[in-house]
Design an enzyme around this catalytic site. Structure first.
Site, mmCIF file in Angstrom:
data_model
loop_
_atom_site.group_PDB
_atom_site.id
_atom_site.type_symbol
_atom_site.label_atom_id
_atom_site.label_comp_id
_atom_site.label_asym_id
_atom_site.label_seq_id
_atom_site.Cartn_x
_atom_site.Cartn_y
_atom_site.Cartn_z
ATOM 1 N N HIS A 179 0.831 -1.206 0.000
ATOM 2 C CA HIS A 179 0.000 0.000 0.000
ATOM 3 C C HIS A 179 0.870 1.263 0.000
ATOM 4 C CE1 HIS A 179 -3.376 -2.664 0.885
ATOM 5 N NE2 HIS A 179 -2.610 -3.211 1.799
ATOM 6 N N SER A 303 17.207 15.023 -20.881
ATOM 7 C CA SER A 303 16.168 16.049 -20.956
ATOM 8 C C SER A 303 16.678 17.164 -21.855
ATOM 9 C CB SER A 303 15.865 16.592 -19.558
ATOM 10 O OG SER A 303 15.126 17.804 -19.639
#
Length: 470
Positions: A179, A303
């Site tokens: 979770h 990038s």
């Protein structure tokens, strides 16, 4: 605004591809062209028609059509092995007149029989067949080749990459996250082994695929066969022919082979894709928290504006292509099992996209393989994360307390609640955890086990579980 005159790109030579598989990514999926392209389908149609003619003559099914010589059979098969760009263009020219692709194949073969000295057998080409007799077998041959010779070897090689990584990192401790929260530690190798095991199960199912085929006439009744040659055992002729192509005979069909085997195969491939997609999203997330480091490629740009970045583009590219592949595979699996009454043509249009579905999956496999090759494991990052989460030992401590209580040790009441109070909402360091353990009043052996425990060694037999990989 002035009118803009542009060169029509559709008229540029050589042709510009509309889709990325035939353009930008052609190199990654090119092996599929020999199995699932339109040209490959036509070559496989020629193959089926040629083998049917040879089969009928070798079985002496039709009176007056005895066996062909070895040279004649070889010459017929050469039509298939010599199938090239010129053959593609010739077929297109014939189809422009017939407006029927399979009929064009029949005429294409008929043109060549004179050169082989068997022009008297022209009427035997496509004997007793409806178009779907040829098409279903050609597709089965093409899909089988694509799976067994291209897609499955690539998928198995990728899964072996996962397996090799699992074995290499079998004992590298890693914090689990259930979770999204810190949880009982594991090892990196064991988690990679889970992915490997899941993918392998799907590949085993795919490897066991039955590729069904039929050749039984316009509505699957052999009506034309028995009317023209009632003495022949047409079911036996059909079965031996189909099995000779390396396929499984389907005895009960309408005009079409029902395509259920295709739906089963595509569902299995889609499941493989989904598991691989799950692996991509997990690896992407592990990269984001530093559990995997990406090895920069010399000269590559991460990038366009942020020079420090190395983006996980291989895994992101794979995610997108797996989703596109599954969109098509799911549609094919749902569509191909349905045909109105004895025949409709929805399958004809649908099946022309099989190659696209395979292509996007193969491209994803290629990208994941390249992505895995550029990963390294900074074990110190994983170790530091474990050392920041001593509270994950709460599970171990409360379970030991339960066992102690069963054994009659006093003071072991409410173990879960006591550990919850200690750990929930709090960061607990090594010193505080050891102090808590020492004050519990455990038996000597139990206390020693817990005091020796750290987040880095509390992973059970995680490393050993990697041995379950085949």
């Amino acid at each position: 605004m002035a009118e803009t005159h542009r060169v029509p790109l559709a008229e540029v030579t050589p042709a510009i591809a509309l889709g990325p598989l035939d353009g930008r990514y052609h190199h990654a999926v090119a092996p599929l062209v020999d199995h699932l392209s339109e040209a490959a389908l036509n070559r496989d149609r020629v193959h089926v028609e040629v083998e049917w003619l040879i089969h009928l003559t070798s079985q002496s099914v039709l009176p007056g059509a005895g066996p062909l010589t070895e040279d004649q059979q070889a010459a017929l098969r050469k039509i298939v092995t010599d199938f090239d760009g010129n053959a593609v263009r010739e077929l297109a020219e014939i189809e422009a007149v017939t407006v029927h692709d399979v009929k064009a194949v029949e005429y294409f073969i008929g043109r060549r029989l004179g050169g082989i000295g068997i022009e008297h057998l022209t009427s035997m080409v496509h004997f007793g067949c409806t178009s779907e007799d040829i098409n279903n077998l050609a597709y089965a041959v093409g899909v089988k080749g694509a799976v067994e010779q291209v897609w499955l070897p690539a998928a198995r090689a990728l899964v072996e990459q996962f397996a090799a990584m699992a074995r290499e990192h079998r004992d590298v401790p890693m914090l689990s996250r259930t979770h999204g929260q810190p949880a009982t530690p594991t090892t990196l190798g064991k988690e990679l082994a889970v992915i490997t095991h899941r993918l392998n199960r799907q590949l085993d199912r795919i490897a066991r695929t039955e590729y069904l085929g039929k050749i039984n006439g316009a509505t699957g009744t052999y009506a034309a066969h028995y009317t023209s040659v009632p003495s022949a055992d047409w079911q036996a002729v059909s079965r031996s022919f189909i099995e000779g192509l390396g396929l499984t005979w389907n005895p009960l069909t309408t005009q079409i082979e029902s395509h259920d085997w295709q739906a089963e195969l595509y569902a299995d491939m889609a499941r493989f894709n989904r598991i691989l997609h799950n692996a991509c999203t997990d690896i992407w997330s592990y990269i984001s928290i530093g559990y995997f480091a990406q090895i920069p490629v010399e000269g590559a740009t991460g990038s366009s504006t942020m020079p420090h970045k190395v983006n996980p583009i291989r895994f992101e590219n794979a995610e997108a292509n797996l989703e596109i592949s599954n969109g098509l595979l799911d549609t094919l699996a749902a569509t191909l099992v349905t045909s109105r009454w004895q025949r409709d043509l929805t399958d004809s249009s649908s099946q022309r996209n099989i190659g696209v579905a395979f292509g996007h999956s193969l491209l994803a496999i290629s990208n994941v393989a390249k992505g895995l090759d550029r990963l390294s494991v900074p074990a110190d990052v994983l170790a530091a994360d474990l050392d920041q989460n001593w509270e994950v030992l709460g599970e171990a401590i409360q379970m030991v307390m339960r066992a102690e209580a069963i054994a009659g040790v006093e003071g072991m009441e409410n173990p879960y609640e006591r550990l919850k109070e200690l750990t929930r909402g709090h960061r607990v360091d090594a010193e505080r955890m050891k102090e808590f353990v020492s004050g519990l009043g455990l038996s000597h052996d139990a206390e020693a086990r817990l005091l020796a425990l750290t987040p880095g060694n509390y992973n059970g037999i995680a490393g050993k579980l990697v041995d379950h990989l085949k």
